[in-house]
Design a protein around this motif. Structure first.
Motif, PDB file in Angstrom:
ATOM      1  N   ALA A   1      20.156  -3.866 -31.691  1.00 17.92           N
ATOM      2  CA  ALA A   1      19.967  -3.925 -30.287  1.00 17.92           C
ATOM      3  C   ALA A   1      18.756  -3.180 -29.924  1.00 17.92           C
ATOM      4  O   ALA A   1      17.858  -3.461 -29.054  1.00 17.92           O
ATOM      5  N   ARG A   2      18.558  -2.005 -30.839  1.00 20.58           N
ATOM      6  CA  ARG A   2      17.255  -1.065 -30.425  1.00 20.58           C
ATOM      7  C   ARG A   2      15.922  -1.662 -30.938  1.00 20.58           C
ATOM      8  O   ARG A   2      14.926  -1.845 -30.083  1.00 20.58           O
ATOM      9  N   TYR A   3      16.082  -2.466 -31.998  1.00 16.02           N
ATOM     10  CA  TYR A   3      15.038  -3.189 -32.258  1.00 16.02           C
ATOM     11  C   TYR A   3      14.659  -4.313 -31.472  1.00 16.02           C
ATOM     12  O   TYR A   3      13.392  -4.655 -31.161  1.00 16.02           O
ATOM     13  N   TYR A   4      15.668  -4.888 -31.077  1.00 10.00           N
ATOM     14  CA  TYR A   4      15.292  -6.007 -29.859  1.00 10.00           C
ATOM     15  C   TYR A   4      14.631  -5.416 -28.610  1.00 10.00           C
ATOM     16  O   TYR A   4      13.862  -6.003 -27.878  1.00 10.00           O
ATOM     17  N   PHE A   5      15.211  -4.340 -28.154  1.00 11.62           N
ATOM     18  CA  PHE A   5      14.744  -3.573 -27.077  1.00 11.62           C
ATOM     19  C   PHE A   5      13.279  -3.158 -27.207  1.00 11.62           C
ATOM     20  O   PHE A   5      12.707  -3.432 -26.324  1.00 11.62           O
ATOM     21  N   ILE A   6      13.008  -2.697 -28.116  1.00  8.73           N
ATOM     22  CA  ILE A   6      11.396  -2.333 -28.643  1.00  8.73           C
ATOM     23  C   ILE A   6      10.569  -3.709 -28.426  1.00  8.73           C
ATOM     24  O   ILE A   6       9.392  -3.707 -28.149  1.00  8.73           O
TER      25      ILE A   6
ATOM     26  N   LYS B   1      23.646  -8.527 -24.721  1.00 13.17           N
ATOM     27  CA  LYS B   1      25.011  -8.983 -25.167  1.00 13.17           C
ATOM     28  C   LYS B   1      25.591  -8.447 -26.477  1.00 13.17           C
ATOM     29  O   LYS B   1      26.690  -8.504 -27.011  1.00 13.17           O
ATOM     30  N   LEU B   2      24.665  -7.615 -27.089  1.00 10.58           N
ATOM     31  CA  LEU B   2      25.066  -6.619 -28.208  1.00 10.58           C
ATOM     32  C   LEU B   2      25.809  -5.364 -27.811  1.00 10.58           C
ATOM     33  O   LEU B   2      26.462  -4.831 -28.652  1.00 10.58           O
ATOM     34  N   ARG B   3      25.857  -5.027 -26.660  1.00 12.39           N
ATOM     35  CA  ARG B   3      26.568  -4.069 -26.301  1.00 12.39           C
ATOM     36  C   ARG B   3      26.489  -2.772 -27.047  1.00 12.39           C
ATOM     37  O   ARG B   3      27.274  -2.205 -27.280  1.00 12.39           O
ATOM     38  N   PRO B   4      25.214  -2.241 -26.931  1.00 11.14           N
ATOM     39  CA  PRO B   4      24.985  -1.096 -27.601  1.00 11.14           C
ATOM     40  C   PRO B   4      25.181   0.297 -27.004  1.00 11.14           C
ATOM     41  O   PRO B   4      25.234   1.255 -27.775  1.00 11.14           O
TER      42      PRO B   4
END
Length: 815
Positions: free
Chosen positions: A250-255, A278-281
């Motif tokens: 999720a962090r990589y997607y956010f970046i 959707k990954l609910r981090p």
């Protein structure tokens, strides 16, 4: 027999403990003990410390997130021990495992480093120049990682280099050592070597999934710092593919979403933020992903209503109740972009309610609302909301941005209300006596109604207060049901909430009450800017109180007109230069020309600014219109010549004549013929209204006023220059003199107060006696030193025309 067995076992252990014998038994013993006694615990301690850092770390969502959720590691100064080791060509950390003295027990990365050094010191089997204990490669890797995480990049490199050059035959840990060597090189500023290693690692491939993920994410972070966003996205895709950890993915997607936003790819940014959600981090990142979706909303491609309904559904989720204010900000954000201003105001105001879940988002909400008020021309309200945004914004970058915008607004606000105030005065001055009496009669009647309403409201509030306090006593305040703040939790909490409601989130500092807006309401602030400061004057109900303040002389009215013209000119320029608003700038300058301006120089400059603004904004039709106006109405002006020959430093015959006239006026100033200087300045303004040299005439005239008229007139003349000739050298010098005048005044007052406080009564008596004696002396009896001091004082107060302060003036012609 039993004793013999014990003896043989002890002998075996003693011989196995030797690090000088290269036998299978010795190698196995030291490898196992190095791992189980030290390195295993070192690895656990390192993992524990990293988990602690990640748990306590708070992401700054105003910036691109780091690939690891922990503080950036920066290089520390080299330790004296490391320098000595390098000078003695010792192995990394040799002889340094002890703590010595009464130092506190090592923890975190210090403990990891200590354990790694202990493993090297106790279990290294360096025999004939070759390390026989394979676990030493692991020990040096742990040592280097601990030093890197402590910010000791050079010392980390020493460990990694030793491992890779002296222990090349132990290849199990080599890829990780190469990766951390790259990171350590970047840490110490050796970007070339760090990039080279990372490039090679990324291209090589063939590593295990965890290693490939680490290589890809750190390579992506390096690319981000070098603004190679597209390549960074590719590297992050590789990291996403290799990890199964939901939070890291999720962090990589956010970046990636942040990078897509910077690249202007709103569709991909929105998709990436959706994947994060959707990954609910975690609640915070989930909510921030919704803010990211709102930030990338495109009204031409996306449906406002569907986005709004989605965000409202998210806000109803019980998990996000504490962050509901952030969701409301997101709705307000998309409403602004969709030009749904009523909705924007509604939801932004909703976001102000309740405790803030993130001061960064609350600051953005205040700033966005201030932008709306600014666009609607409610400058006082906009300024108040910018102040609220500055008070709560947690990051210096945001504070600097909002401060710059707020200062620019304050500058425009002064000009805007000056124009409105002077227009009102001029309008009233042009009324007949009967019209004036009728105007102020209506104003007084309205004022009486407002005062009666305020009085009634105060009486009602006082009644409520007394009712609530009835029956209370000072003694009971110290009991559980009392109202004394610090002895009653409820009362204290209520007091804090009331304070925040009235003053907002005020930063701790001197004069906080004034900086927060003081006790003045927004309406009172606006009235003050409009010059309506007599609303509490004892004579406010008298008609003559207002009539006697209206200027009647033609010179006063002319001065007001010139002042409002130059202010509106500055206002129009500011709309474009400070806020990039070409439409409002054009509208303001066109209104100025329609008034029309009192002086030709103002009109010529307004026309040129309209030409410049529309040229830069790409409005070709308007640009050509104003170009033709300047060329037809002011063909000999410097503005016309600049339009025709923008690359040439063009000087017309009129300009040469104006320069010669200025030089003559300058020497008259040097000869202290100040009245003649003022007269010639007025002649120059009428004769050369469009010449740039007029700014120098204006400054020379102000200095002449400073020599012959009151301090107030001197300040007014200088202030007029800062407005009329903004962004010129003369305006800067005028502002410098103003700052000096105000600063000297304050410094003298402070110095006088300080000296007065420090003087003893005895010293004061002596001074009083000396003064009494001096006063009894005649003029001829005063000492030569005293007379000389008076001469020096008078001379120091004279403006010097060779410089730009008090004893400063304009330079020679053409300077």
């Amino acid at each position: 027999m039993k004793k013999k067995i014990i003896f043989l076992v002890c002998l075996g252990l003693i011989t196995a403990c030797s690090t000088k014998k290269d036998t299978f038994k010795n190698r196995t013993f030291h490898s196992a003990t190095a791992w189980f006694n030290t390195l295993f615990n070192a690895e656990k301690e390192m993992d524990k410390k990293i988990d602690e850092l990640e748990f306590s770390y708070k992401d700054n969502y105003s910036e691109i997130l780091p690939v690891d959720p922990r503080p950036e590691v920066v290089e520390e100064e080299l330790s004296e021990e490391f320098i000595q080791n390098m000078a003695g060509n010792l192995r990394p950390g040799k002889g340094t495992s002890g703590t010595g003295g009464n130092q506190p027990p090592a923890t975190g990365f210090d403990l990891v480093e200590k354990k790694a050094l202990k493993a090297i010191e106790k279990h290294s089997m360096l025999i004939q120049g070759r390390e026989r204990n394979k676990e030493m490669a692991h020990a040096y890797l742990v040592l280097g990682k601990a030093r890197y995480n402590k910010g000791k990049g050079f010392e980390a490199l020493e460990a990694f280099n030793y491992m890779q050059t002296r222990l090349p035959y132990h290849k199990k840990y080599t890829p990780e050592a190469r990766l951390y060597s790259a990171l350590a090189n970047l840490q110490v500023g050796n970007d070339y070597e760090g990039q080279k290693i990372l490039n090679n690692l990324y291209k090589d491939g063939g590593y295990k999934k965890k290693m490939t993920e680490n290589i890809s994410k750190y390579y992506a972070e390096f690319l981000i710092k070098n603004k190679k966003y597209e390549d960074a996205i590719d590297a992050l895709d590789e990291a996403i593919e290799k990890t199964k950890n939901r939070k890291r993915k999720a962090r990589y997607y956010f970046i990636e979403a942040q990078l897509y936003s910077l690249l202007g790819d709103q569709n991909n940014a929105g998709e990436a933020y959706t994947k994060v959600f959707k990954l609910r981090p975690g609640f915070e990142m989930e909510v921030k992903s919704q803010l990211g979706i709102a930030a990338n909303f495109d009204p031409e491609k996306n449906s406002y209503n569907s986005y709004k309904e989605h965000l409202l559904d998210v806000s109803k989720n019980g998990n996000y109740l504490s962050r509901k204010n952030e969701i409301y900000y997101a709705i307000g954000d998309i409403a602004v972009k969709a030009n749904k201003i009523d909705d924007a105001k509604k939801y932004l105001k909703e976001s102000f309610k309740g405790p803030e879940s993130d001061p960064y988002v609350r600051g953005l909400a205040y700033e966005r609302y201030a932008d709306i008020e600014f666009d609607e021309g409610n400058y006082v309200h906009a300024s108040a909301y910018y102040d609220s945004a500055m008070a709560i914004a947690p990051y210096q970058k945001d504070i600097d941005r909002i401060t710059e915008r707020s200062n620019s607004l304050n500058f425009l606000m002064q000009k805007y209300y000056l124009v409105k105030k002077n227009d009102s005065i001029l309008k009233i001055a042009n009324m007949t006596p009967a019209e004036r009496e009728g105007f102020f009669g209506d104003y007084i009647a309205k004022l009486k109604l407002e005062d009666a309403k305020k009085k009634k409201q105060m009486e009602e509030e006082s009644t409520v207060f007394m009712t609530q306090q009835k029956g209370g006593s000072f003694g009971s305040s110290f009991e559980g049901g009392g109202t004394f703040y610090f002895y009653n939790t409820n009362a204290k909490s209520q007091g804090q909430n009331d304070f925040k409601r009235i003053w907002g989130n005020v930063r701790l500092g001197d004069n906080w009450r004034v900086s927060a807006g003081g006790s003045m309401s927004l309406e009172e602030k606006e009235a003050e800017l409009l010059g309506q400061t007599g609303t509490q004057d004892p004579r406010r109900y008298e008609l003559d109180f207002y009539l006697e303040q209206i200027p009647t002389s033609q010179s006063e009215l002319s001065k007001l007109k010139i002042q409002r013209d130059t202010a509106e000119l500055s206002l129009g320029i500011g709309y474009f230069d400070l806020f990039k608003n070409d439409k409002t700038a054009t509208k303001t300058l066109e209104h100025l020309i329609s008034t029309p301006p009192k002086e030709q120089t103002t009109e010529a400059q307004a026309l040129y600014q309209l030409y410049r603004i529309n040229d830069k904004a790409g409005n070709e039709a308007k640009r050509e219109d104003y170009k033709n106006l300047i060329l037809s109405k002011y063909p000999n002006s410097i503005y016309a010549q600049f339009i025709l020959n923008p690359e040439v430093n063009y000087i017309t015959p009129t300009t040469e004549e104006a320069l010669a006239y200025y030089e003559e006026t300058y020497y008259l100033y040097k000869d202290e013929q100040f009245d003649e200087v003022k007269s010639r300045t007025q002649t120059a303004i009428e004769k050369y209204p469009t010449e740039i040299i007029i700014a120098k005439f204006a400054l020379l005239n102000a200095l002449a006023i400073g020599k012959t008229e009151s301090r107030e007139n001197f300040i007014n003349a200088l202030e007029l220059i800062t407005v009329a000739y903004q962004n010129t050298e003369e305006a800067a010098k005028a502002q410098e003199i103003l700052d000096l005048l105000n600063g000297v005044k304050r410094e003298k007052a402070e110095e006088k107060k300080t000296v007065g406080d420090e003087k003893s009564k005895e010293q004061q008596k002596k001074e009083a006696e000396a003064k009494r004696k001096q006063d009894t002396q005649g003029p001829g009896q005063r000492s030569q030193n005293t007379q000389q001091r008076d001469v020096n004082k008078r001379e120091a107060q004279k403006p010097n025309p060779d410089t730009g302060s008090r004893r400063q003036g304009p330079g020679r012609p053409g300077d």
